[in-house]
Design an enzyme around this catalytic site. Sequence first.
Site, PDB file in Angstrom:
ATOM      1  N   GLU A  11     -88.156  34.984  22.014  1.00 29.19           N
ATOM      2  CA  GLU A  11     -87.428  35.329  23.240  1.00 29.19           C
ATOM      3  C   GLU A  11     -85.981  34.824  23.208  1.00 29.19           C
ATOM      4  O   GLU A  11     -85.082  35.455  23.742  1.00 29.19           O
ATOM      5  CB  GLU A  11     -88.131  34.715  24.452  1.00 29.19           C
ATOM      6  N   TRP A  19     -85.870  40.663  13.561  1.00 33.13           N
ATOM      7  CA  TRP A  19     -84.435  40.945  13.650  1.00 33.13           C
ATOM      8  C   TRP A  19     -83.736  39.682  14.167  1.00 33.13           C
ATOM      9  O   TRP A  19     -84.372  38.834  14.795  1.00 33.13           O
ATOM     10  CB  TRP A  19     -84.170  42.134  14.580  1.00 33.13           C
ATOM     11  N   ASP A  40     -89.939  44.010  21.594  1.00 31.35           N
ATOM     12  CA  ASP A  40     -90.483  42.635  21.573  1.00 31.35           C
ATOM     13  C   ASP A  40     -91.295  42.374  22.849  1.00 31.35           C
ATOM     14  O   ASP A  40     -92.373  41.793  22.809  1.00 31.35           O
ATOM     15  CB  ASP A  40     -89.345  41.594  21.573  1.00 31.35           C
ATOM     16  N   GLU A  41     -90.734  42.783  23.977  1.00 29.41           N
ATOM     17  CA  GLU A  41     -91.401  42.518  25.269  1.00 29.41           C
ATOM     18  C   GLU A  41     -92.768  43.198  25.301  1.00 29.41           C
ATOM     19  O   GLU A  41     -93.734  42.649  25.822  1.00 29.41           O
ATOM     20  CB  GLU A  41     -90.555  43.001  26.460  1.00 29.41           C
ATOM     21  N   THR A  82     -90.135  43.221  31.980  1.00 30.11           N
ATOM     22  CA  THR A  82     -88.936  43.152  31.128  1.00 30.11           C
ATOM     23  C   THR A  82     -88.926  44.310  30.131  1.00 30.11           C
ATOM     24  O   THR A  82     -87.867  44.822  29.786  1.00 30.11           O
ATOM     25  CB  THR A  82     -88.820  41.808  30.381  1.00 30.11           C
ATOM     26  N   GLU A 139     -93.877  40.333  31.302  1.00 33.25           N
ATOM     27  CA  GLU A 139     -93.485  40.943  30.025  1.00 33.25           C
ATOM     28  C   GLU A 139     -93.382  42.458  30.185  1.00 33.25           C
ATOM     29  O   GLU A 139     -92.495  43.089  29.617  1.00 33.25           O
ATOM     30  CB  GLU A 139     -94.483  40.586  28.921  1.00 33.25           C
ATOM     31  N   GLU A 176     -82.810  36.283  30.636  1.00 34.04           N
ATOM     32  CA  GLU A 176     -83.293  35.920  29.294  1.00 34.04           C
ATOM     33  C   GLU A 176     -82.803  34.524  28.895  1.00 34.04           C
ATOM     34  O   GLU A 176     -83.527  33.773  28.256  1.00 34.04           O
ATOM     35  CB  GLU A 176     -82.789  36.927  28.253  1.00 34.04           C
ATOM     36  N   HIS A 235     -83.171  37.109  22.529  1.00 38.06           N
ATOM     37  CA  HIS A 235     -82.783  38.160  23.475  1.00 38.06           C
ATOM     38  C   HIS A 235     -81.500  37.796  24.222  1.00 38.06           C
ATOM     39  O   HIS A 235     -80.557  38.581  24.290  1.00 38.06           O
ATOM     40  CB  HIS A 235     -83.909  38.438  24.481  1.00 38.06           C
ATOM     41  N   HIS A 291     -95.189  41.181  23.371  1.00 41.25           N
ATOM     42  CA  HIS A 291     -95.560  39.984  24.145  1.00 41.25           C
ATOM     43  C   HIS A 291     -96.505  40.345  25.296  1.00 41.25           C
ATOM     44  O   HIS A 291     -97.451  39.622  25.585  1.00 41.25           O
ATOM     45  CB  HIS A 291     -94.306  39.305  24.719  1.00 41.25           C
TER      46      HIS A 291
END
Length: 384
Positions: free
Chosen positions: A162, A79, A247-248, A218, A215, A124, A165, A251
């Site tokens: 990242e 995205w 996403d976090e 977050t 990670e 971020e 974000h 990760h």
Amino acid sequence: METEGFNSQTTFLFIPPRSQQCQPPHKSQNQFKRKTHTPSPPKPKTHSMPPEKVEVFKSLETWATNNVLPLLKPVEKCWQPQDFLPDPTLPFSDFTDQVRALRERTAGLPDDYFVVLVGDMITEDAIPTYQTMINTLDGVRDETGASSSPWAIWNRSWTAEENRHGDLLRSFLYLSGRVDMLMIEKTVQYLISAGMDPGTENNPYLGFVYTSFQERATFISHGNTARLAKEGGDPVLARICGTIASDEKRHENAYARIVEKLLEVDPTGAMMAIADLMNKKITMPAHLMYDGHDPRLFAHFAAVAQRLGVYTAHDYADILEFLVGRWGLEKLEGLTGEGRRAQEFVCGLAPRIRRLQELADQRAKKLKPPLVKFSWIFNRELSL
Ligand SMILES: [Fe+2]
Ligand SMILES: [Fe+2]
């Protein structure tokens, strides 16, 4: 009984109890000019991984290519911030309609929510610091800036993922009109200038334990801002925060997988690293946050996040407990005596943190929560 070798006096709470949250600002520069006899702080430890262990990371390169790099997403499948934002290529009135709709959706979200969202966005946005931090680690750093080692490929691509974000949250906050962008931008500049010191000592064992923890932190934090946005009537912001949270999670999975592998190839070394970092406490990446006015800005932001349940000291214990389970630390075998002591310390830590936190919560309940001004919301006051 305390475990030998680890500091029994350590308090593990990353958020100071309320009683300490509203102390007077730091001493002015003039006060520091007075002669004192305070001993200078100990020199930070650097390059603590024995040089021969660089080979561990060299020998894991093929493994990293096969097991870590697949957790990255190809750019074409990722995205982008623009997917969630008003489209500036539309005729102007359509664009402004989209901005108006965005503002209407945020109308039900209170100031304290925005303070937490801003703090998360600023955290971020300090992504240059985090890439630098990983590039301080011996044996995995990007030696050229475009190295083909899988560790370097991971770090660059992780940074690139990242980077979206902060960009997305920043654009959203700008369009919302609810926050003082100038103060936010100053805070970002101060924060990147200040850097961070997570106590990882150029040591990738410590570095990857730290990133596993962060990670997950977050992931929890963005997951909670998503939930609160939904409850507050903004499904688009909920989707934004939820997408960042996922996403976090990916990760977290990558970093936790690396530590899992280190526990397999060097159980004592990895166990000692986990204990070392937990003994020092996990410092938050934005702990040096400053806006030019409030020297306790990070503590104040963290206190609001705690009150809203976005990220709390209980989450800290939960993350530790989760990682102990994820890495199977209680049943880990093949440890030396030192390793077993580290294991005992780490596996017994979460209940101790919870007990300490409960005492801190009880003490805090007896105090009147202080009011603090946040420059990010035009100096309006919030209760901590
Ligand atoms: Fe992030
Ligand atoms: Fe992350």
